[in-house]
Design an enzyme around this catalytic site. Sequence first.
Site, PDB file in Angstrom:
ATOM      1  N   ARG A   1       1.844   9.763  -4.930  1.00 42.55           N
ATOM      2  CA  ARG A   1       0.525   9.308  -4.873  1.00 42.55           C
ATOM      3  C   ARG A   1      -0.462  10.531  -5.468  1.00 42.55           C
ATOM      4  NH1 ARG A   1      -1.675   7.591   0.461  1.00 42.55           N
ATOM      5  NH2 ARG A   1      -1.681   9.903   0.962  1.00 42.55           N
TER       6      ARG A   1
ATOM      7  N   HIS B   1       1.640   2.273   4.145  1.00 41.55           N
ATOM      8  CA  HIS B   1       0.663   3.442   4.152  1.00 41.55           C
ATOM      9  C   HIS B   1       0.796   4.322   5.431  1.00 41.55           C
ATOM     10  CE1 HIS B   1      -3.193   5.571   3.914  1.00 41.55           C
ATOM     11  NE2 HIS B   1      -3.230   5.190   2.617  1.00 41.55           N
TER      12      HIS B   1
ATOM     13  N   ASP C   1       0.282  -0.327  -5.261  1.00 40.89           N
ATOM     14  CA  ASP C   1      -0.861   0.337  -5.757  1.00 40.89           C
ATOM     15  C   ASP C   1      -0.707   1.600  -6.735  1.00 40.89           C
ATOM     16  OD1 ASP C   1      -0.698   1.268  -3.514  1.00 40.89           O
ATOM     17  OD2 ASP C   1      -3.058   1.527  -2.869  1.00 40.89           O
ATOM     18  N   ASN C   2       0.327   2.405  -5.945  1.00 38.45           N
ATOM     19  CA  ASN C   2       0.404   3.687  -6.553  1.00 38.45           C
ATOM     20  C   ASN C   2       1.775   4.475  -5.851  1.00 38.45           C
ATOM     21  OD1 ASN C   2      -2.507   4.213  -4.427  1.00 38.45           O
ATOM     22  ND2 ASN C   2      -0.407   5.034  -3.807  1.00 38.45           N
TER      23      ASN C   2
ATOM     24  N   HIS D   1     -11.057  -2.402   0.213  1.00 36.18           N
ATOM     25  CA  HIS D   1     -11.189  -1.012  -0.037  1.00 36.18           C
ATOM     26  C   HIS D   1     -11.696  -0.805  -1.427  1.00 36.18           C
ATOM     27  CE1 HIS D   1      -9.746   3.417   0.544  1.00 36.18           C
ATOM     28  NE2 HIS D   1     -10.657   3.094   0.716  1.00 36.18           N
TER      29      HIS D   1
ATOM     30  N   ARG E   1      -6.712  -0.553  -7.122  1.00 37.95           N
ATOM     31  CA  ARG E   1      -7.195  -1.774  -6.892  1.00 37.95           C
ATOM     32  C   ARG E   1      -8.330  -2.239  -7.621  1.00 37.95           C
ATOM     33  NH1 ARG E   1      -4.936  -2.427  -1.232  1.00 37.95           N
ATOM     34  NH2 ARG E   1      -3.625  -0.927  -1.191  1.00 37.95           N
TER      35      ARG E   1
ATOM     36  N   LYS F   1      -6.361  -5.536   2.966  1.00 37.82           N
ATOM     37  CA  LYS F   1      -6.997  -4.390   2.549  1.00 37.82           C
ATOM     38  C   LYS F   1      -7.834  -4.391   1.318  1.00 37.82           C
ATOM     39  CE  LYS F   1      -6.402   0.471   1.670  1.00 37.82           C
ATOM     40  NZ  LYS F   1      -5.635   1.763   1.649  1.00 37.82           N
TER      41      LYS F   1
ATOM     42  N   ASP G   1       0.820  -1.218  -0.028  1.00 36.27           N
ATOM     43  CA  ASP G   1       0.038   0.008   0.034  1.00 36.27           C
ATOM     44  C   ASP G   1       0.754   1.231  -0.001  1.00 36.27           C
ATOM     45  OD1 ASP G   1      -1.959   1.573  -0.194  1.00 36.27           O
ATOM     46  OD2 ASP G   1      -3.026   0.747   2.184  1.00 36.27           O
ATOM     47  N   ASP G   2       1.322   1.808  -1.240  1.00 32.58           N
ATOM     48  CA  ASP G   2       1.851   3.158  -1.282  1.00 32.58           C
ATOM     49  C   ASP G   2       3.289   2.977  -1.191  1.00 32.58           C
ATOM     50  OD1 ASP G   2      -0.639   4.347  -1.065  1.00 32.58           O
ATOM     51  OD2 ASP G   2      -0.196   5.645   0.609  1.00 32.58           O
TER      52      ASP G   2
END
Length: 478
Positions: free
Chosen positions: A285, A184, A276-277, A126, A75, A124, A32-33
Site C-alpha cells: 500500500r 484493514h 482498493d490498494n 471515506h 475509491r 466505508k 479494504d487493503d
Amino acid sequence: MSSKWILITTLCYLFINISKATPRNAILMLADDAGFEMRSYRNKICQAPNLDKLAKEGLIFNNAYTSVSSCSPSRSAILTGLPSHQNGMYGLHQGVHHFQSFDNVQSLPKLLKQNNIRTGIIGKKHVGPSEVFSFDYSQTEENNSILQVGRNITKIKLLVREFLAESRRTNQSFFLYVAFHDPHRCGHTNPEYGNFCEKFGNGDVGMGTIPDWSPIYYQWEQVQLPYFVQDTEAARRDIAAQYTTISRLDQGVGLVLKELEDVGLKDDTLVIYTSDNGIPFPNGRTNLYDPGMAEPMIISSPYHKDRRNQVTYSMTSLLDIAPTLLDWFNVSYQADPYNYDTHEIKLTGKSLLPLLVEEPVEKDGIVFASQTHHEITMYYPMRDLLNRTRSNMPLRWTKSLNTYYNRPEWELYDLKYDPEELNNIINKSSSQPIFKELSMKLFDWQKVTNDPWICAPTGVLEPIDGDKNNLRCMSTDF
Ligand SMILES: *[C@@H]1O[C@H](CO)[C@@H](O)[C@H](O)[C@H]1NC(C)=O
Ligand SMILES: *[C@@H]1O[C@H](CO)[C@@H](O)[C@H](O)[C@H]1NC(C)=O
Ligand SMILES: *[C@@H]1O[C@H](CO)[C@@H](O)[C@H](O)[C@H]1NC(C)=O
Ligand SMILES: *[C@@H]1O[C@H](CO)[C@@H](O)[C@H](O)[C@H]1NC(C)=O
Ligand SMILES: *[C@@H]1O[C@H](CO)[C@@H](O)[C@H](O)[C@H]1NC(C)=O
Ligand SMILES: *[C@@H]1O[C@H](CO)[C@@H](O)[C@H](O)[C@H]1NC(C)=O
C-alpha cells in the site's frame, strides 16, 4: 507470455505494458487493503471459500491494478472513473488536510441516479464531498460506527437485506456498493481488537459477538509469506492476524450473495469483487510497485456464462470499473455540465464486459497509475523496518530503509525476468527504446487526464503569455 514492464518515477507514476443482454442490477464489493489471500489466487493457507465460490462463478483477473495505491484516492477513482490527480482527491479524505474531489466531478452514483437506477452504499465511504458521492441509501461511517458497518458482517447482512427489500418493493434497478473495512489494520484506532481487528466480535470476553462469523485462526509460522514482506516474527504474526480478518470478509461476501439469492435477484445482478490498494506492508500500500498496485478481481455476470471459472490476463485497471458499470446499465458517460474545467473530460478506462465473452488478443495492454499523497505526513508503512534499522538488526528484507525512502527519479523493471522488481534497468542502454516508448505514453496520459503534476519534479505548468490554453513546463531551477 508477452513482455511486461513496470516503470516508476519519483512522483510514482507508473506504467505497465502489457453481447449485451438486458442488465438490471449490480453489486460492487470492495475489500479494504486485501490482497490475494485465497486459494483461487494460489494461497494454500488462507481459507476464503466464499470468494473461491464466487471465482468459480465468474472470471478471475490476473492482471488487475489499482490506479492509485491509497484508500480515498482509489475509491474516488473507482467511483468517478477518473484518476485521483484528475478528480482532485489527492490523499486520504479524513483529518485536517481535508482532501476531497472537486465539487463538480461526475460520479457513478450521480449518473446512475439520473438514469433512474437506485444507488446504495453500505460500509466505508471515506470520500467526499457529499454532493459528488451521494447515494439514495447510505449507511456508512458518516453516521454509524465503522466497525459496525464495515466489519460486523451480521449488521452488514441486515443492511443489505433492508436495501434489497426496498429495491424489490419499488421494482427499480439498483447499484449497491458494499465497502468492507476488513482486512484493514486497526492497531492505530482499536488496539484492543488486535492489529487487524481480528478479535472484534470473535466471542471472547470483551470482544462481543458477530453471530454470522466463525473465525479461522492461523499459526504465524505457517503463513504463506508474500515475497515482498520481510521474514520476521512480527511480520508473520501480522499476516496471521490479517488471514483471520480475511475470514470475516470472506464470510461477509457469502452473506451478501446469499441475501441476493434469497430475494431472487441473483440472476439479474452483476457482481464485482476487488480491493482498493495493496496490502499494508513494505512495497505494498502507498507504493506503485507491483505489490502496491496488483489487486484481486472477480466479475460474475448472470448473462455471461462462457468464461466462468476462467482466468483473464488482460491488463485491467480499477479505472475500468466505472465504464463497465455504465456499459452494464447502458448509460453513457457525460462530464458534469457544471464543471468549471474547459477541458473535455473523458474516461480513459474501458468496459470489461467483452472480457466475459472472450480473451482478447492484446499486444500492448497498458495500465497507468499515479500516486501523490497518502496522508500529508504519512508515506510508508514500515514500523518493523524502522525498529530493526535503529537497533542495527538485519532487516531480513531486500532493501535498506535508505533505499526504500530515497528512490531514484525513474525505475524500470522487466517483470518477466525480474518479478520481484529487484533490478532497476532504467540506465541500461538496451532499455532506452522501451523507456522512451513508455515515458512518451505516460506523458500522453498525463496530458489526457489533465495532470497538474505533469511537469514535476523539475518544473511547473504555466500559461505562456497568460494564455490558459497554451501551457508549458517551466523549470523551477533559476
Ligand atoms: C444514515 O444516514 C442515512 C441518510 O443519509 C439514513 O437513511 C440512515 O438511517 C442513517 N443511519 C443512521 C444509523 O443514522
Ligand atoms: C417490475 O418490472 C418488470 C420489468 O420491468 C415488470 O415485468 C413487472 O411487471 C414489474 N413489477 C411490478 C410489481 O411493478
Ligand atoms: C453485530 O451486529 C449484530 C446485529 O446488529 C449485533 O447483534 C451484534 O452485537 C454486533 N456485534 C458486535 C461485536 O458489535
Ligand atoms: C441503450 O441506450 C440507447 C440510447 O441511450 C438505446 O438506443 C438502446 O436501445 C439501449 N440498449 C439497450 C440494450 O437497452
Ligand atoms: C519497536 O520498538 C519499540 C520500542 O523498543 C517496541 O515497543 C515495539 O514493540 C517494537 N515493535 C516491533 C514491531 O518490533
Ligand atoms: C541513471 O542515470 C541518471 C543520469 O546519469 C542518474 O541520475 C540516475 O541516478 C541513474 N539511475 C540509476 C538507478 O542508476
